[in-house]
Design a protein around this motif. Structure first.
Motif, PDB file in Angstrom:
ATOM      1  N   VAL A  34      -6.051 -19.860  40.436  1.00 17.61           N
ATOM      2  CA  VAL A  34      -5.075 -20.601  39.643  1.00 17.61           C
ATOM      3  C   VAL A  34      -5.726 -21.718  38.822  1.00 17.61           C
ATOM      4  O   VAL A  34      -5.244 -22.077  37.756  1.00 17.61           O
ATOM      5  N   THR A  35      -6.853 -22.240  39.282  1.00 18.34           N
ATOM      6  CA  THR A  35      -7.511 -23.317  38.540  1.00 18.34           C
ATOM      7  C   THR A  35      -8.465 -22.797  37.469  1.00 18.34           C
ATOM      8  O   THR A  35      -9.085 -23.578  36.763  1.00 18.34           O
ATOM      9  N   GLY A  36      -8.562 -21.499  37.331  1.00 19.82           N
ATOM     10  CA  GLY A  36      -9.469 -20.910  36.355  1.00 19.82           C
ATOM     11  C   GLY A  36      -8.875 -20.813  34.960  1.00 19.82           C
ATOM     12  O   GLY A  36      -9.552 -20.375  34.037  1.00 19.82           O
ATOM     13  N   PHE A  37      -7.629 -21.184  34.796  1.00 17.82           N
ATOM     14  CA  PHE A  37      -7.010 -21.144  33.470  1.00 17.82           C
ATOM     15  C   PHE A  37      -5.884 -22.174  33.429  1.00 17.82           C
ATOM     16  O   PHE A  37      -5.493 -22.723  34.448  1.00 17.82           O
ATOM     17  N   THR A  38      -5.389 -22.436  32.258  1.00 23.45           N
ATOM     18  CA  THR A  38      -4.277 -23.372  32.118  1.00 23.45           C
ATOM     19  C   THR A  38      -2.990 -22.604  31.879  1.00 23.45           C
ATOM     20  O   THR A  38      -3.000 -21.533  31.262  1.00 23.45           O
ATOM     21  N   GLY A  39      -1.919 -23.138  32.371  1.00 25.85           N
ATOM     22  CA  GLY A  39      -0.613 -22.530  32.128  1.00 25.85           C
ATOM     23  C   GLY A  39      -0.029 -22.930  30.785  1.00 25.85           C
ATOM     24  O   GLY A  39       0.985 -22.398  30.350  1.00 25.85           O
ATOM     25  N   PHE A  40      -0.649 -23.898  30.123  1.00 30.01           N
ATOM     26  CA  PHE A  40      -0.174 -24.343  28.818  1.00 30.01           C
ATOM     27  C   PHE A  40      -0.740 -23.426  27.740  1.00 30.01           C
ATOM     28  O   PHE A  40      -1.936 -23.149  27.705  1.00 30.01           O
ATOM     29  N   HIS A  41       0.112 -22.947  26.860  1.00 25.72           N
ATOM     30  CA  HIS A  41      -0.342 -22.082  25.779  1.00 25.72           C
ATOM     31  C   HIS A  41       0.638 -22.147  24.610  1.00 25.72           C
ATOM     32  O   HIS A  41       1.720 -22.715  24.717  1.00 25.72           O
ATOM     33  N   ASN A  42       0.228 -21.561  23.510  1.00 30.34           N
ATOM     34  CA  ASN A  42       1.044 -21.518  22.283  1.00 30.34           C
ATOM     35  C   ASN A  42       1.406 -22.904  21.739  1.00 30.34           C
ATOM     36  O   ASN A  42       2.470 -23.080  21.157  1.00 30.34           O
ATOM     37  N   GLN A  43       0.512 -23.852  21.927  1.00 28.04           N
ATOM     38  CA  GLN A  43       0.752 -25.154  21.295  1.00 28.04           C
ATOM     39  C   GLN A  43       0.375 -25.035  19.829  1.00 28.04           C
ATOM     40  O   GLN A  43      -0.681 -24.505  19.483  1.00 28.04           O
ATOM     41  N   ARG A  44       1.226 -25.524  18.977  1.00 27.26           N
ATOM     42  CA  ARG A  44       0.977 -25.422  17.556  1.00 27.26           C
ATOM     43  C   ARG A  44       0.602 -26.783  16.979  1.00 27.26           C
ATOM     44  O   ARG A  44       1.076 -27.806  17.438  1.00 27.26           O
TER      45      ARG A  44
END
Length: 135
Positions: A34-44
């Motif tokens: 779970v710490t290998g990536f971020t859950g935040f995405h598609n920020q413009r």
């Protein structure tokens, strides 16, 4: 992501960051990986005005970002400081136009050197908003 690219200069803000989406793909905090990536995405990143190729992106970090970082950021000017300096420069220009004459050709340069010297005595946010020269 794009959030790591911009800097903040309150006089040059030309973009704003959109709100990112959040999705951790159903993983919980204790799950492996779970710490290998971020859950935040598609920020413009939304531009507020034209930014030329190679131009720098400036967003508003917010004044608290600078206020909580101690002495290193104590002279970063805020919008209000730039507004004060704009008012000051109008008055400075009026003085310059009134008193710089052929009999006193160095008036503006001499007066500006006093302004610069005073701004260096006690560095402030407003002093940080002053232009490097007055020409």
């Amino acid at each position: 992501g794009t959030g790591c690219m911009p800097n903040c200069n309150f006089a040059l803000i030309n973009a704003r960051e959109g709100k990112p989406e959040y999705n951790h793909a159903g993983l919980q905090r204790g799950d492996h990986g779970v710490t290998g990536f971020t859950g935040f995405h598609n920020q413009r990143m939304i531009t507020e005005r034209f930014i030329p190729a190679g131009g720098e992106i400036f967003v508003d970090y917010g004044e608290p970002w600078f206020e909580t970082r101690g002495e290193d950021m104590a002279t970063v000017p805020f919008t209000a400081n730039f507004n004060l300096v704009d008012e000051f420069l109008v008055k400075f220009r009026n003085l310059s136009l009134k008193y710089q004459t052929s009999n006193n050709p160095d008036f503006t340069k001499d007066l500006w050197s006093i302004v610069e010297a005073e701004a260096r005595v006690i560095p402030t946010r407003t002093g940080g908003a002053l232009p490097l020269s007055f020409e």
